[in-house]
Motif scaffolding. Structure first.
Motif, PDB file in Angstrom:
ATOM      1  N   GLU A  51      34.870 -31.390 -13.313  1.00  0.00           N
ATOM      2  CA  GLU A  51      33.643 -31.680 -14.052  1.00  0.00           C
ATOM      3  C   GLU A  51      33.563 -30.905 -15.368  1.00  0.00           C
ATOM      4  O   GLU A  51      33.164 -31.470 -16.398  1.00  0.00           O
ATOM      5  CB  GLU A  51      32.416 -31.380 -13.191  1.00  0.00           C
ATOM      6  CG  GLU A  51      31.109 -31.887 -13.775  1.00  0.00           C
ATOM      7  CD  GLU A  51      30.910 -33.378 -13.584  1.00  0.00           C
ATOM      8  OE1 GLU A  51      30.300 -34.013 -14.459  1.00  0.00           O
ATOM      9  OE2 GLU A  51      31.386 -33.914 -12.558  1.00  0.00           O
TER      10      GLU A  51
ATOM     11  N   GLU B 119      33.085 -32.583 -19.034  1.00  0.00           N
ATOM     12  CA  GLU B 119      32.021 -32.194 -19.969  1.00  0.00           C
ATOM     13  C   GLU B 119      32.605 -31.840 -21.341  1.00  0.00           C
ATOM     14  O   GLU B 119      32.024 -32.195 -22.375  1.00  0.00           O
ATOM     15  CB  GLU B 119      31.246 -31.018 -19.393  1.00  0.00           C
ATOM     16  CG  GLU B 119      30.418 -31.381 -18.162  1.00  0.00           C
ATOM     17  CD  GLU B 119      29.811 -30.171 -17.488  1.00  0.00           C
ATOM     18  OE1 GLU B 119      30.084 -29.031 -17.940  1.00  0.00           O
ATOM     19  OE2 GLU B 119      29.067 -30.345 -16.495  1.00  0.00           O
TER      20      GLU B 119
ATOM     21  N   GLU C 246      33.529 -35.099 -22.998  1.00  0.00           N
ATOM     22  CA  GLU C 246      32.345 -35.815 -23.466  1.00  0.00           C
ATOM     23  C   GLU C 246      31.820 -35.205 -24.759  1.00  0.00           C
ATOM     24  O   GLU C 246      31.444 -35.928 -25.691  1.00  0.00           O
ATOM     25  CB  GLU C 246      31.266 -35.797 -22.382  1.00  0.00           C
ATOM     26  CG  GLU C 246      30.074 -36.670 -22.707  1.00  0.00           C
ATOM     27  CD  GLU C 246      29.138 -36.845 -21.533  1.00  0.00           C
ATOM     28  OE1 GLU C 246      27.942 -37.124 -21.776  1.00  0.00           O
ATOM     29  OE2 GLU C 246      29.587 -36.718 -20.384  1.00  0.00           O
TER      30      GLU C 246
ATOM     31  N   SER D 205      29.509 -40.996 -16.987  1.00  0.00           N
ATOM     32  CA  SER D 205      29.772 -40.487 -18.334  1.00  0.00           C
ATOM     33  C   SER D 205      30.341 -41.600 -19.194  1.00  0.00           C
ATOM     34  O   SER D 205      31.188 -42.372 -18.720  1.00  0.00           O
ATOM     35  CB  SER D 205      30.771 -39.319 -18.292  1.00  0.00           C
ATOM     36  OG  SER D 205      31.211 -38.991 -19.607  1.00  0.00           O
TER      37      SER D 205
END
Length: 287
Positions: free
Chosen positions: A181, A185, A188, A234
């Motif tokens: 994760e 992140e 992203e 996402s």
């Protein structure tokens, strides 16, 4: 749609070709049919690697799809090799080895440039600057369009980005396993495509009561729920589920039309096994 590297547009639900049989016979004929059906159904992102059949998977895709239809991206991976003595896979991202692997991939895929090339794993025996620097040089020479990494940490991604632009990351990630994760992140935040492999947790999704319940409510399969969750989790996630069956392929791609409610997503968000495991693998798996 998503633009890899800011300019290479692909559909968000791709296809992992790892499971396609490459040996001559009925299995290979079926593999050719699956690859062609994927494109017929609108898939524009297909993932392969030298490791899948020692290049045989790349050759299979070229046989099935070349000349490639407009908009279809076949991305491959380098950085692993067979050892001479034991025939076991080993990491090998020495500059000379990478150059040779890229040349062979170009030949097998029948292209002059690989629009997205990913490093299958970082080689701990080779300085990162040499590995990434070689890919940067190959990009400058026009043999690579964009560079991606696989199974990297946030810190490794950051170090690589100091050397060259990184267009994609391919790490293990799914509804039940979100170990990466933090990497997602980071991707992203930077607009980097994240291509999760083991997208449906090797079939374990259907064994979880909450997932099965959501699937029943949505009149869908657990696999479709797992893929729909990824697509909504996402905007940089580009799942690449793989299969060797046309029926599974069609099931997977139907997940793009599945709408999960906000309440269903909240229930699914609370699920995660963090089940780890890092074999030398890649591409999307199908139960």
């Amino acid at each position: 749609m998503f633009r890899i590297g800011g300019d290479l547009e692909v559909g968000r639900l791709g296809f992992g070709a790892m499971h396609l049989a490459v040996d001559p016979g009925p299995g290979r004929e079926n593999s050719l049919a699956v690859a062609r059906r994927a494109v017929e159904l609108g898939v524009t992102l297909i993932d392969t690697a030298y490791m899948y059949g020692m290049g045989g998977n790349e050759e299979l895709l070229a046989e099935a799809l070349h000349p490639y239809p407009d908009g279809v991206l076949v991305t491959t991976k380098v950085g692993v090799a067979r050892s001479g003595a034991s025939s076991e896979w080993k990491l090998d991202a020495r500059p000379a080895a990478l150059r040779e692997q890229v040349e062979q991939a170009l030949r097998r895929l029948r292209v002059e440039r690989i629009e997205l090339l990913q490093l299958h794993r970082l080689d701990p025996r080779t300085p990162l600057a040499d590995q990434i620097g070689t890919l940067r040089d190959l990009r400058a020479e026009g043999k690579i369009g964009r560079i991606g990494l696989s199974e990297v940490t946030v810190e490794e991604l950051g170090r690589a980005r100091e050397i060259v632009d990184i267009a994609s990351v391919q790490n293990r990630y799914n509804l039940l396993d979100r170990e990466h994760e933090p990497v997602l992140e980071a991707c992203e935040a930077a607009g980097i495509a994240f291509l999760p492999w083991r997208t449906v947790a090797w079939g374990k999704s259907g064994a979880r009561a909450e997932i099965a319940a959501v699937a029943a409510e949505a009149d869908a399969t657990p696999t479709q729920v797992a893929l729909a969750w990824l697509l909504g989790h996402s905007p940089v996630l580009l799942p690449i589920p793989g299969t060797s069956r046309i029926a599974h392929l069609e099931e997977n791609l139907a997940a793009e039309r599945l709408h999960l409610t906000g309440a269903q997503r909240l229930r699914l968000d609370g699920l995660s096994d963090r089940d780890g495991g890092d074999a030398l693998r890649g591409g999307g798996e199908q139960s």
